[in-house]
Design a protein around this motif. Sequence first.
Motif, PDB file in Angstrom:
ATOM      1  N   LEU A  94       0.755  -1.281  -0.014  1.00  0.00           N
ATOM      2  CA  LEU A  94       0.006   0.023   0.031  1.00  0.00           C
ATOM      3  C   LEU A  94       0.679   1.272   0.099  1.00  0.00           C
ATOM      4  CD1 LEU A  94      -0.713   1.910   2.807  1.00  0.00           C
ATOM      5  CD2 LEU A  94      -1.479  -0.329   3.536  1.00  0.00           C
ATOM      6  N   ASP A  95       1.985   1.139   0.675  1.00  0.00           N
ATOM      7  CA  ASP A  95       3.033   2.432   0.619  1.00  0.00           C
ATOM      8  C   ASP A  95       3.414   2.448  -0.990  1.00  0.00           C
ATOM      9  OD1 ASP A  95       2.874   2.439   3.244  1.00  0.00           O
ATOM     10  OD2 ASP A  95       4.750   1.333   3.522  1.00  0.00           O
ATOM     11  N   MET A  96       3.839   1.149  -1.629  1.00  0.00           N
ATOM     12  CA  MET A  96       3.914   1.546  -3.153  1.00  0.00           C
ATOM     13  C   MET A  96       3.005   1.993  -3.901  1.00  0.00           C
ATOM     14  SD  MET A  96       6.340  -2.084  -3.290  1.00  0.00           S
ATOM     15  CE  MET A  96       7.094  -1.895  -4.965  1.00  0.00           C
ATOM     16  N   TYR A  97       1.787   1.706  -3.596  1.00  0.00           N
ATOM     17  CA  TYR A  97       0.670   1.930  -4.348  1.00  0.00           C
ATOM     18  C   TYR A  97       0.395   3.821  -4.174  1.00  0.00           C
ATOM     19  CZ  TYR A  97      -4.449   2.860  -6.083  1.00  0.00           C
ATOM     20  OH  TYR A  97      -5.535   3.145  -6.561  1.00  0.00           O
ATOM     21  N   SER A  98       0.548   4.142  -3.009  1.00  0.00           N
ATOM     22  CA  SER A  98       0.747   5.407  -2.516  1.00  0.00           C
ATOM     23  C   SER A  98       1.806   6.323  -3.105  1.00  0.00           C
ATOM     24  CB  SER A  98       0.759   5.644  -1.038  1.00  0.00           C
ATOM     25  OG  SER A  98      -0.144   4.979  -0.254  1.00  0.00           O
ATOM     26  N   ILE A  99       3.129   5.716  -3.151  1.00  0.00           N
ATOM     27  CA  ILE A  99       4.082   6.474  -3.876  1.00  0.00           C
ATOM     28  C   ILE A  99       3.643   6.584  -5.450  1.00  0.00           C
ATOM     29  CG2 ILE A  99       6.458   6.183  -4.637  1.00  0.00           C
ATOM     30  CD1 ILE A  99       7.048   4.839  -1.947  1.00  0.00           C
ATOM     31  N   TYR A 100       3.386   5.457  -6.033  1.00  0.00           N
ATOM     32  CA  TYR A 100       3.036   5.474  -7.474  1.00  0.00           C
ATOM     33  C   TYR A 100       1.893   6.524  -7.799  1.00  0.00           C
ATOM     34  CZ  TYR A 100       1.907   4.182 -12.186  1.00  0.00           C
ATOM     35  OH  TYR A 100       1.686   4.219 -13.530  1.00  0.00           O
ATOM     36  N   LYS A 101       1.097   6.616  -6.829  1.00  0.00           N
ATOM     37  CA  LYS A 101      -0.264   7.557  -7.067  1.00  0.00           C
ATOM     38  C   LYS A 101       0.258   9.091  -6.952  1.00  0.00           C
ATOM     39  CE  LYS A 101      -4.505   7.286  -5.419  1.00  0.00           C
ATOM     40  NZ  LYS A 101      -5.367   6.765  -4.220  1.00  0.00           N
ATOM     41  N   THR A 102       1.148   9.164  -6.050  1.00  0.00           N
ATOM     42  CA  THR A 102       1.664  10.634  -5.528  1.00  0.00           C
ATOM     43  C   THR A 102       2.537  11.069  -6.636  1.00  0.00           C
ATOM     44  OG1 THR A 102       3.238  10.070  -3.957  1.00  0.00           O
ATOM     45  CG2 THR A 102       0.802  10.570  -3.420  1.00  0.00           C
ATOM     46  N   GLN A 103       3.374  10.054  -7.161  1.00  0.00           N
ATOM     47  CA  GLN A 103       4.842  10.570  -7.796  1.00  0.00           C
ATOM     48  C   GLN A 103       4.501  10.215  -9.280  1.00  0.00           C
ATOM     49  OE1 GLN A 103       7.138  12.397  -6.143  1.00  0.00           O
ATOM     50  NE2 GLN A 103       5.667  11.936  -4.477  1.00  0.00           N
ATOM     51  N   GLY A 104       3.587   9.502  -9.523  1.00  0.00           N
ATOM     52  CA  GLY A 104       3.307   8.904 -11.107  1.00  0.00           C
ATOM     53  C   GLY A 104       4.344   7.984 -11.466  1.00  0.00           C
ATOM     54  N   LYS A 105       5.432   7.473 -10.509  1.00  0.00           N
ATOM     55  CA  LYS A 105       6.390   6.430 -10.959  1.00  0.00           C
ATOM     56  C   LYS A 105       6.736   5.930  -9.608  1.00  0.00           C
ATOM     57  CE  LYS A 105      10.154   9.636 -10.820  1.00  0.00           C
ATOM     58  NZ  LYS A 105      11.272  10.313 -11.249  1.00  0.00           N
ATOM     59  N   LEU A 106       7.622   4.964  -9.838  1.00  0.00           N
ATOM     60  CA  LEU A 106       8.256   4.316  -8.496  1.00  0.00           C
ATOM     61  C   LEU A 106       9.819   4.376  -8.623  1.00  0.00           C
ATOM     62  CD1 LEU A 106       6.522   0.883  -8.191  1.00  0.00           C
ATOM     63  CD2 LEU A 106       6.016   2.837  -6.568  1.00  0.00           C
ATOM     64  N   ASP A 107      10.357   4.777  -9.903  1.00  0.00           N
ATOM     65  CA  ASP A 107      11.878   4.901 -10.057  1.00  0.00           C
ATOM     66  C   ASP A 107      12.462   6.095  -9.806  1.00  0.00           C
ATOM     67  OD1 ASP A 107      10.342   5.135 -12.398  1.00  0.00           O
ATOM     68  OD2 ASP A 107      11.992   4.828 -13.534  1.00  0.00           O
ATOM     69  N   ASN A 108      13.794   6.125  -9.500  1.00  0.00           N
ATOM     70  CA  ASN A 108      14.492   7.289  -9.294  1.00  0.00           C
ATOM     71  C   ASN A 108      13.985   8.304  -8.685  1.00  0.00           C
ATOM     72  OD1 ASN A 108      16.523   6.625 -11.204  1.00  0.00           O
ATOM     73  ND2 ASN A 108      15.071   6.587 -12.823  1.00  0.00           N
ATOM     74  N   LEU A 109      13.649   7.702  -7.347  1.00  0.00           N
ATOM     75  CA  LEU A 109      12.979   8.644  -5.961  1.00  0.00           C
ATOM     76  C   LEU A 109      14.176   8.649  -4.969  1.00  0.00           C
ATOM     77  CD1 LEU A 109       9.425   7.497  -6.239  1.00  0.00           C
ATOM     78  CD2 LEU A 109      10.254   9.652  -7.098  1.00  0.00           C
ATOM     79  N   THR A 110      14.132   9.716  -4.566  1.00  0.00           N
ATOM     80  CA  THR A 110      14.924  10.081  -3.156  1.00  0.00           C
ATOM     81  C   THR A 110      13.918   9.585  -1.995  1.00  0.00           C
ATOM     82  OG1 THR A 110      16.524  11.714  -3.980  1.00  0.00           O
ATOM     83  CG2 THR A 110      16.277  11.532  -1.729  1.00  0.00           C
ATOM     84  N   ILE A 111      13.973   8.598  -1.223  1.00  0.00           N
ATOM     85  CA  ILE A 111      13.118   8.118  -0.168  1.00  0.00           C
ATOM     86  C   ILE A 111      13.902   8.429   0.977  1.00  0.00           C
ATOM     87  CG2 ILE A 111      11.532   6.359   0.571  1.00  0.00           C
ATOM     88  CD1 ILE A 111      11.575   5.134  -2.237  1.00  0.00           C
ATOM     89  N   SER A 112      13.343   9.151   2.005  1.00  0.00           N
ATOM     90  CA  SER A 112      13.997   9.367   3.252  1.00  0.00           C
ATOM     91  C   SER A 112      13.073   8.852   4.316  1.00  0.00           C
ATOM     92  CB  SER A 112      14.046  10.707   3.572  1.00  0.00           C
ATOM     93  OG  SER A 112      15.102  11.439   2.524  1.00  0.00           O
ATOM     94  N   LEU A 113      13.598   7.692   5.203  1.00  0.00           N
ATOM     95  CA  LEU A 113      13.119   7.096   6.119  1.00  0.00           C
ATOM     96  C   LEU A 113      13.406   7.672   7.529  1.00  0.00           C
ATOM     97  CD1 LEU A 113      13.857   4.940   3.781  1.00  0.00           C
ATOM     98  CD2 LEU A 113      11.838   4.022   4.856  1.00  0.00           C
TER      99      LEU A 113
END
Length: 302
Positions: free
Chosen positions: A135-154
């Motif tokens: 569901l996090d990946m679905y959320s990332i995809y919906k908000t960024q329009g892609k999953l790749d080449n993102l800077t993800i800070s945890l």
Amino acid sequence: MKGKSLVSILDYQVEEYLQIIQLASEFEALKHQNILHGKVVGSLFFEPSTRTRLSFESAVNHSGGRIIGFSDSNTSSSTKGESLKDTILTVANYCDLIVMRHPHDGAAKFASEISPVPIINAGDGANQHPTQTLLDMYSIYKTQGKLDNLTISLIGDLKYGRTVHSLLMAMMNFSPKFNLVSPKELCLPVEYKKILNAHSVPFNEDTDLHTILPETDILYMTRVQKERFSDPIEYEKNKNLYVLKSSMLENTKDNMKILHPLPRVNEISQCVDSSPKAYYFQQAKNGMFTRQAIISSILGLI
Ligand code: NCD
């Protein structure tokens, strides 16, 4: 996915992540109505939960299935001394699939090895939480329009946070850069760092939240996992180290979104909630569609 348990996010390949995301969007668009008609899902929660349990229940109810189980193991026969094995073998008689959350790392794997019906791990100790990741990946995809080449800070409890462990293992396949911000005592366990290194995934370990904000696309805040600390003083020392405030969002990217698996304690100030960058409640809503997709796939209905 059909007939297979989902214990670790590493049980799925990239194509399967993408398939679940696609299906989640179809469920959100109200396709596949009543797909779970005639199916019974067992829901065994040996640990507290709000979103995970209720979004599974809602997913099943919205798709025409039925769900049985317990939300408090004190009302189950485990308090009489019944083993996990006996509970699983019994409940498997009554349902087509079991969703379970358990305080012990590896409990879902053990259950999947003895269960005649597929097991979905809804969180095992500090280990894994694969459906949260999807569901996090679905959320990332919906908000960024892609999953790749993102800077993800945890940010926060990277040691005990099972959602962090699963998310890193899935997103490492999409050419990310990870910023891992935690106090030294709560840094990412070495076994995950070894996997990131083996896959040549760049990650930067930091103790300062401010420095990583300007380059971040996804800011993944987490709660310090009180229940996993053996020493309450250690928890007290670490619990309020990172608090995101709206003033800190000023120099962040336009596309940046704040995710949090929730529940939140103090790590995101309430004043952030009204920011268009706050996405955690929509993220929780995405959980229902994603879980409809996961259950339907595992039951081979789609
Ligand atoms: C998370 C969990 O249980 O690991 N919550 C959730 O499932 N949404 C995160 C947490 O409890 O901090």
